[in-house]
Motif scaffolding. Sequence first.
Motif, mmCIF file in Angstrom:
data_model
loop_
_atom_site.group_PDB
_atom_site.id
_atom_site.type_symbol
_atom_site.label_atom_id
_atom_site.label_comp_id
_atom_site.label_asym_id
_atom_site.label_seq_id
_atom_site.Cartn_x
_atom_site.Cartn_y
_atom_site.Cartn_z
ATOM 1 N N LEU B 268 0.824 -1.208 0.000
ATOM 2 C CA LEU B 268 0.000 0.000 0.000
ATOM 3 C C LEU B 268 0.857 1.257 0.000
ATOM 4 C CD1 LEU B 268 -2.864 -0.810 2.538
ATOM 5 C CD2 LEU B 268 -3.069 -0.345 0.094
ATOM 6 N N ALA B 269 1.932 1.212 0.787
ATOM 7 C CA ALA B 269 2.790 2.387 0.896
ATOM 8 C C ALA B 269 3.469 2.691 -0.441
ATOM 9 C CB ALA B 269 3.836 2.174 1.976
ATOM 10 N N GLY B 270 3.764 1.638 -1.227
ATOM 11 C CA GLY B 270 4.458 1.825 -2.515
ATOM 12 C C GLY B 270 3.776 2.853 -3.406
ATOM 13 N N PRO B 271 2.504 2.622 -3.827
ATOM 14 C CA PRO B 271 1.851 3.595 -4.710
ATOM 15 C C PRO B 271 1.623 4.954 -4.044
ATOM 16 C CG PRO B 271 0.370 1.787 -4.137
ATOM 17 C CD PRO B 271 1.713 1.403 -3.665
ATOM 18 N N LEU B 272 1.330 4.937 -2.711
ATOM 19 C CA LEU B 272 1.096 6.218 -2.040
ATOM 20 C C LEU B 272 2.366 7.081 -2.055
ATOM 21 C CD1 LEU B 272 -1.046 5.060 1.026
ATOM 22 C CD2 LEU B 272 -1.814 6.251 -1.030
ATOM 23 N N LEU B 273 3.471 6.442 -1.735
ATOM 24 C CA LEU B 273 4.735 7.188 -1.736
ATOM 25 C C LEU B 273 5.106 7.596 -3.156
ATOM 26 C CD1 LEU B 273 6.862 5.202 0.885
ATOM 27 C CD2 LEU B 273 5.944 7.489 1.135
ATOM 28 N N THR B 274 4.737 6.757 -4.135
ATOM 29 C CA THR B 274 5.047 7.109 -5.523
ATOM 30 C C THR B 274 4.312 8.405 -5.908
ATOM 31 O OG1 THR B 274 5.261 4.775 -6.018
ATOM 32 C CG2 THR B 274 5.053 6.247 -7.890
ATOM 33 N N MET B 275 3.058 8.532 -5.469
ATOM 34 C CA MET B 275 2.312 9.763 -5.739
ATOM 35 C C MET B 275 3.037 10.968 -5.147
ATOM 36 S SD MET B 275 -0.387 9.379 -7.502
ATOM 37 C CE MET B 275 -1.642 10.583 -7.117
ATOM 38 N N LEU B 276 3.473 10.797 -3.898
ATOM 39 C CA LEU B 276 4.183 11.879 -3.229
ATOM 40 C C LEU B 276 5.473 12.216 -3.978
ATOM 41 C CD1 LEU B 276 4.169 13.582 -0.589
ATOM 42 C CD2 LEU B 276 5.650 11.843 0.385
ATOM 43 N N ALA B 277 6.167 11.159 -4.403
ATOM 44 C CA ALA B 277 7.429 11.355 -5.110
ATOM 45 C C ALA B 277 7.183 12.060 -6.441
ATOM 46 C CB ALA B 277 8.103 10.004 -5.339
ATOM 47 N N ASN B 278 6.049 11.744 -7.096
ATOM 48 C CA ASN B 278 5.704 12.429 -8.341
ATOM 49 C C ASN B 278 5.620 13.930 -8.108
ATOM 50 O OD1 ASN B 278 5.475 10.113 -9.804
ATOM 51 N ND2 ASN B 278 3.269 9.894 -9.510
ATOM 52 N N ALA B 279 4.850 14.286 -7.075
ATOM 53 C CA ALA B 279 4.651 15.705 -6.784
ATOM 54 C C ALA B 279 5.986 16.384 -6.491
ATOM 55 C CB ALA B 279 3.699 15.849 -5.601
ATOM 56 N N ALA B 280 6.782 15.728 -5.639
ATOM 57 C CA ALA B 280 8.058 16.328 -5.241
ATOM 58 C C ALA B 280 8.993 16.461 -6.443
ATOM 59 C CB ALA B 280 8.712 15.487 -4.156
ATOM 60 N N GLY B 281 9.017 15.421 -7.285
ATOM 61 C CA GLY B 281 9.919 15.419 -8.442
ATOM 62 C C GLY B 281 9.548 16.508 -9.432
ATOM 63 N N ILE B 282 8.249 16.622 -9.722
ATOM 64 C CA ILE B 282 7.815 17.635 -10.680
ATOM 65 C C ILE B 282 8.081 19.027 -10.110
ATOM 66 C CG2 ILE B 282 5.809 18.579 -11.896
ATOM 67 C CD1 ILE B 282 4.730 15.691 -12.017
#
Lengths: 264, 376
Positions: B268-282
């Motif tokens: 569960l944490a994988g996709p949630l953190l990926t969303m966060l990482a998307n925002a941070a990366g962009i």
Amino acid sequence: MNGDQDNPIITVENLMVGYTGNPVLEEVSFSVNRGEVFTVLGPSGCGKTTLLKAMTGLLPFVKGKIRIAGEDIGPGHRRDAVRRLRSRIGVLFQSGALFGSLTLWDNVMLPLVEFTDLPPELIATVVQLKLDLVKLGKDGNRMPAELSGGMKRRAGLARAMALDPQVLFCDEPTSGLDPPTAVEIDDLLLELKSVLGVTVVLVAHELSTVENVSDRCIMLDGEAKTIIARGTVESLKRESKDPRVQAFFNRKVSSKHLEVGQLP
Amino acid sequence: MMAQTFFNIEKAEGEEPVVHLYGRLDRDVVGPLWTTMVRSLEEERPRQIVFDLEEVAGIDTAGAALLQRMETFCANRGIAFFLKNVPYAVDEYFQYIREHSSETLYGQPGPSPDFISRLGQWSVDKISAMGAFVEFIGEVTWSSISLFGRSARSRLYELWYHLETVGAQAMSLVVALSGLMGMVIAFQSASSMKDFGISIFLADAVVIGVTREMAPLMVGVVLAGRSGAAFAAEIGTMKINEELDALAVMDFDLTTFLVLPRVLALALAGPLLTMLANAAGIFGGFLTAVLFLNLPAFGFIKEVKFALTPVQLYTGMIKGFSFGLLIGLIGCFCGLRTGVAPENVAKQTTTSVVSGIFIIILADAFFSGIFNVYGW
């Protein structure tokens, strides 16, 4: 044999361990004669292991003086005194504290390779001798995880004795062992004392071991935080009026558990 | 203290040599004595050799080892070996040692196995580990199906706890790493794009690079290093302390009780953190573009809106989910495979991180291929 009484190998004077205002032990003074088995007795949590750690330089102490084999350690003394001391002492830890990634052979060999200039042939012979002495001569290539509790303890003893120390400190060498194995360890300690002339300082609460091997003892108490009795085991057992000492030596269940009519 | 002179070889004309020893025969002196004796005995080959111990004040195990070894050495070469004037204390010590000594060096390590044997052993170990891993996946699948029965409620609390440890507590690290990664992508793409005059497409490069690839991969690495390792160490330590045995005799199912909550939390944490990482990366890419590369902020945002399609997000999240699941499985598997010796915990923890990172990159390549085939 009660050792050489005029020539103590260990003297501890007014030792205080812990924190000022909240000591674990205070006003602890005693001396250990060369070639005797000296026991530190007391119930769990009374500071026996703390005292052992202070004596082996593992735990800094607040005040007092410890002199072992001519080396003063403690507050105000140089670090190299502890290093020199450690080449003259061996410590047998409660669990054996063998290095799990090394075979027994390598465990015993490690200090010899590191701290002596002996040629490899003689190191091999010494390692085999040490393992033979603790009756693990044929188990040199086994890993510590494969050994029983008693064997670990004996292997720990072989490693502690690797450099022929003058003083051997043993932390509860027989606790948790079955009686025959415990007696084997007792015998080994006595042999070390009589044949090799090693001074043994024992921290123990196993009465049978204490009675079997010790020449003299002191008893610590957790509440008093100091020595509450000293002498031979026999004298403490028979002559001491102190209820704490009596409680330690005479293990009896509370009288309320005895059936009516049964003699206490 | 070391004795001054500790030995002297006396050899009268036509007579056999006598070695006089002085002081303490201990580990400080026997090394040179042994070397000298071996050399001179090999060279001269006398018929007999006598060790005179009259002046010896004491002996230790090294000294006893020397005498014992010398005896064998001489016997093997047909040289008669004698001890003379042995003081009582030394004799007592030496006799004690001899009585207890087995003479054979049993534990001395033998030659290490050759390359072929080691390769064979390695292959067998790896194949059996893979078999066990497949079996483990089966067990986890089975218990996750049976989870919908009685114990789902109590497991929910565990899941929540682990989700917080592996997810919420990893957020700051994920934000920092992904933000930096977004900046790196922006900087790297900028120079080549400038040459073609298409600098504004920097936003597309950042969005695609971050969402499809870098965000899930960063999350995977963070999860492997932080959580996979923690699971392996935690379960491994429980095994060493016999806690797993304690659970087993109380009839707990280890997979349901220990493995499932952890694996699910990571999945569960994988996709949630990926969303966060998307925002941070962009956001990192945006900052670089606006602050360092002088691109218009509004133009960048417009381009991001255009490039950020649901497919980009889904692909990244599918990866994030799979990486979390794989790392969770590997971490728990390594923990459960810990042997009885404490040092195995360290070994299994390392294995979990190394295999975790390896397997997420392998999975990444696999997903990239699949997505390419379907045109995602």
